[in-house]
Design a protein around this motif. Structure first.
Motif, PDB file in Angstrom:
ATOM      1  N   UNK A 492       0.821  -1.216   0.000  1.00 54.85           N
ATOM      2  CA  UNK A 492       0.000   0.000   0.000  1.00 54.85           C
ATOM      3  C   UNK A 492       0.853   1.264   0.000  1.00 54.85           C
ATOM      4  N   UNK A 493       2.128   1.151  -0.317  1.00 56.36           N
ATOM      5  CA  UNK A 493       3.007   2.319  -0.387  1.00 56.36           C
ATOM      6  C   UNK A 493       2.389   3.385  -1.286  1.00 56.36           C
ATOM      7  N   UNK A 494       2.310   4.644  -0.826  1.00 55.71           N
ATOM      8  CA  UNK A 494       1.726   5.712  -1.655  1.00 55.71           C
ATOM      9  C   UNK A 494       2.418   5.816  -3.011  1.00 55.71           C
ATOM     10  N   UNK A 495       1.656   6.228  -3.994  1.00 51.78           N
ATOM     11  CA  UNK A 495       2.163   6.274  -5.368  1.00 51.78           C
ATOM     12  C   UNK A 495       3.457   7.079  -5.484  1.00 51.78           C
ATOM     13  N   UNK A 496       3.547   8.175  -4.735  1.00 51.74           N
ATOM     14  CA  UNK A 496       4.725   9.037  -4.833  1.00 51.74           C
ATOM     15  C   UNK A 496       5.994   8.355  -4.329  1.00 51.74           C
ATOM     16  N   UNK A 497       5.826   7.334  -3.500  1.00 50.16           N
ATOM     17  CA  UNK A 497       6.990   6.653  -2.913  1.00 50.16           C
ATOM     18  C   UNK A 497       7.261   5.284  -3.539  1.00 50.16           C
ATOM     19  N   UNK A 498       6.420   4.883  -4.472  1.00 52.32           N
ATOM     20  CA  UNK A 498       6.519   3.513  -4.986  1.00 52.32           C
ATOM     21  C   UNK A 498       7.821   3.252  -5.730  1.00 52.32           C
ATOM     22  N   UNK A 499       8.241   4.174  -6.557  1.00 52.28           N
ATOM     23  CA  UNK A 499       9.457   3.946  -7.333  1.00 52.28           C
ATOM     24  C   UNK A 499      10.655   3.754  -6.417  1.00 52.28           C
ATOM     25  N   UNK A 500      10.745   4.561  -5.369  1.00 48.13           N
ATOM     26  CA  UNK A 500      11.858   4.430  -4.428  1.00 48.13           C
ATOM     27  C   UNK A 500      11.784   3.104  -3.682  1.00 48.13           C
ATOM     28  N   UNK A 501      10.564   2.690  -3.331  1.00 45.48           N
ATOM     29  CA  UNK A 501      10.417   1.407  -2.631  1.00 45.48           C
ATOM     30  C   UNK A 501      10.783   0.243  -3.542  1.00 45.48           C
ATOM     31  N   UNK A 502      10.362   0.341  -4.808  1.00 46.43           N
ATOM     32  CA  UNK A 502      10.728  -0.705  -5.768  1.00 46.43           C
ATOM     33  C   UNK A 502      12.240  -0.816  -5.881  1.00 46.43           C
ATOM     34  N   UNK A 503      12.928   0.312  -5.988  1.00 45.18           N
ATOM     35  CA  UNK A 503      14.384   0.289  -6.100  1.00 45.18           C
ATOM     36  C   UNK A 503      15.029  -0.301  -4.853  1.00 45.18           C
ATOM     37  N   UNK A 504      14.492   0.018  -3.675  1.00 49.10           N
ATOM     38  CA  UNK A 504      15.060  -0.499  -2.429  1.00 49.10           C
ATOM     39  C   UNK A 504      14.902  -2.021  -2.362  1.00 49.10           C
ATOM     40  N   UNK A 505      13.705  -2.497  -2.705  1.00 50.52           N
ATOM     41  CA  UNK A 505      13.459  -3.944  -2.665  1.00 50.52           C
ATOM     42  C   UNK A 505      14.293  -4.653  -3.730  1.00 50.52           C
ATOM     43  N   UNK A 506      14.316  -4.106  -4.924  1.00 44.74           N
ATOM     44  CA  UNK A 506      15.026  -4.766  -6.017  1.00 44.74           C
ATOM     45  C   UNK A 506      16.541  -4.730  -5.792  1.00 44.74           C
ATOM     46  N   UNK A 507      17.048  -3.660  -5.213  1.00 45.58           N
ATOM     47  CA  UNK A 507      18.481  -3.595  -4.908  1.00 45.58           C
ATOM     48  C   UNK A 507      18.862  -4.700  -3.937  1.00 45.58           C
TER      49      UNK A 507
END
Length: 532
Positions: A492-507
């Motif tokens: 449920x990460x807000x849309x504005x933070x999703x890209x950063x969360x994706x990068x953190x998880x994928x890293x």
């Protein structure tokens, strides 16, 4: 007294059997998500048992893999990005086989969530295919969330993704040494099972505790959970149940955050996969590498008896102590799984029919634990997750953390399961006079091999058996509920933070997977050198 050398040889051989190959049976893995999570809220606010997900096609699965590659190829962390591109220079190099090997699977297996649905179904035998709750799924059709979680929960066993991990060349053909030996993709896996077959997935589905380990047989007598010995490759004995719980947690979050509607279904498949590995370590027999010391005593005594019966070779060759030991531990391990599965399914059927009074008291504890979890473990997990979330807000590595908490809670019960199973089983099983794979035995026939019969009105060893498993199923339920809460929050990460969360998880995912592949390659190079 068993001679020290003899004890060692027996221990070395016993580890080649499927001691950690299966945890709960497929039927238990199938019911865990809905029974543990059914009344909890889903992403839409309705319950898990009610939510309907979009349909998914083979194209959606392939698109997700392509999206993973593109995001990994553009990670902000330059060291991780460059290492990824060095191994996978183009999207074409990150095909389905590469993704499977990247995620610790057999590249030649056909895997749900990676390969086409049709190829996955074709690769299964009819017996396994019959265990699929939705075998006739028409790609693109809506799917219930509980069904997707259920499929994800059972397919790590059905598609055999962690078995037969052999080194393969560019065409997919098995590679061999100059002497013709088949090469393991990672020789470390040989410390938990054979190179091929059921036991070859032992490394992926087990989880030893984080305490210091000893290979001294005296430790096996007193603390079997702290005993471990390298049998197939030198070095520490490694188990990857917690890592797989984290791997699929990351994949499920990436699919959920990726923004494509069909990927919500793919996310549920991966979520079910994560639950599978959490449930594996929730069954305490998966938290010990070897069973219990009395097994070795039984095998030794029987080997002496059979040698005498065969007049020390004059009347043929008697089974070796090691062969007898393999049969004994296989009997006890598979009987414990099948017996508890039969007991649990029977108790659930009676409960669902409104006949709870007919359920044994020990199994009522299991039903309660399945529905509500274990409060003590739930608090321990909550404390751990709270500290993790405070230290590093966002999608933490909660899958691994939860799995490790479960293992620590289960640390003594694995040996207890073996001890009680040995006490209640038919003597022929306990001493290895017969070898039975109980994974293939119908429920009603399991009782032929149990000395304590169902329906007894007094406290029996069967109650002890059920109660130790009731603790495990309650811990498993607590783990799944905790995992689900973390997943929903991260998804449920807000849309504005999703890209950063994706990068953190994928890293994190890419770094861990590349580190593993590099370590596996180094071990493989050493193994090949030893087998020239």
């Amino acid at each position: 007294m068993i001679p020290r050398g003899s004890r060692w040889s027996l221990i070395l051989v016993l580890l080649a059997l499927p001691a950690m190959a299966l945890a709960y049976g497929v039927r238990v893995h199938a019911l865990l998500p809905s029974r543990s999570l059914g009344a909890l809220p889903a992403s839409t606010g309705v319950t898990v048992s009610q939510e309907i997900l979009p349909g998914i096609t083979d194209r959606d699965v392939a698109d997700f893999r392509g999206w993973l590659y593109d995001r990994a190829a553009h990670l902000a962390d330059t060291s991780v990005r460059h290492a990824f591109l060095a191994r996978y220079p183009s999207a074409a190099s990150f095909d389905a086989r590469a993704l499977k090997e990247f995620t610790m699977m057999n590249g030649a297996a056909r895997v749900l969530g990676v390969d086409s649905f049709a190829s996955v179904y074709r690769a299964m035998n009819s017996r396994d295919r019959a265990k699929d709750p939705n075998p006739d799924y028409s790609t693109g059709s809506p799917m219930a969330l509980k069904t997707a979680l259920q499929m994800g929960s059972i397919y790590p066993d059905l598609d055999r993704r962690n078995q037969n991990r052999l080194l393969r060349g560019p065409t997919g053909a098995v590679e061999r040494t100059a002497k013709g030996d088949t090469v393991p993709f990672d020789p470390m896996t040989l410390n938990m099972g054979k190179l091929t077959g059921l036991s070859s997935q032992g490394h992926a589905h087990g989880g030893l505790n984080r305490h210091a380990k000893s290979s001294d047989p005296e430790v096996l007598k007193t603390e079997p959970w702290n005993f471990a010995i390298a049998t197939g490759f030198p070095g520490p004995v490694e188990t990857y149940g917690p890592d797989n719980a984290q791997l699929y947690s990351d994949l499920s979050l990436l699919a959920a955050l990726g923004g494509q509607a069909p990927w919500r279904t793919l996310s549920a498949f991966y979520a079910g996969n994560a639950m599978h590995y959490l449930a594996d370590v929730g069954n305490a027999v998966h938290t010990v590498q070897v069973g219990i010391y009395p097994i070795f005593v039984d095998a030794t005594i029987q080997s002496y008896i059979l040698k005498a019966v065969h007049l020390f070779g004059l009347l043929g060759t008697a089974p070796t102590r090691n062969q007898i030991g393999v049969d004994i531990i296989t009997n006890l391990h598979t009987l414990s799984e099948q017996l508890f599965e039969a007991e649990l399914i029977d108790a659930l059927n009676k409960q669902d029919a409104g006949n709870v009074a007919a359920v044994r008291a020990s199994m009522r504890k299991a039903l309660d634990g399945l529905a509500h979890g274990d409060d003590s473990l739930a608090r321990a997990i909550a404390d751990t997750l709270s500290r993790m979330n405070a230290a590093k807000p966002g999608a933490t590595d909660f899958g691994r953390a939860i799995a490790e908490e479960v293992i620590d809670a289960n640390v003594r019960d694995g040996a207890e399961v073996y001890r009680i199973t040995r006490d209640i089983c038919d003597t022929r099983l306990r001493i290895g006079r017969m070898a039975v794979d109980f994974d293939t035995i119908p429920d009603e026939k399991v009782w032929r091999w149990v000395r304590v019969r169902p329906g007894a009105l007094i406290h029996t060893k069967l109650d002890d058996f059920n109660e130790v498993h009731a603790r495990g199923i309650a811990r498993t339920s607590a783990a799944l509920r905790a995992w689900w809460g973390q997943y929903l929050a991260a998804a449920a990460t807000p849309a504005a933070q999703r890209s950063a969360t994706i990068d953190r998880v994928l890293t994190r995912l890419v770094h861990e997977r590349l580190s593993y592949l590099s370590a596996a390659e180094a071990r493989r190079s050493e193994w090949i050198t030893q087998h020239r």
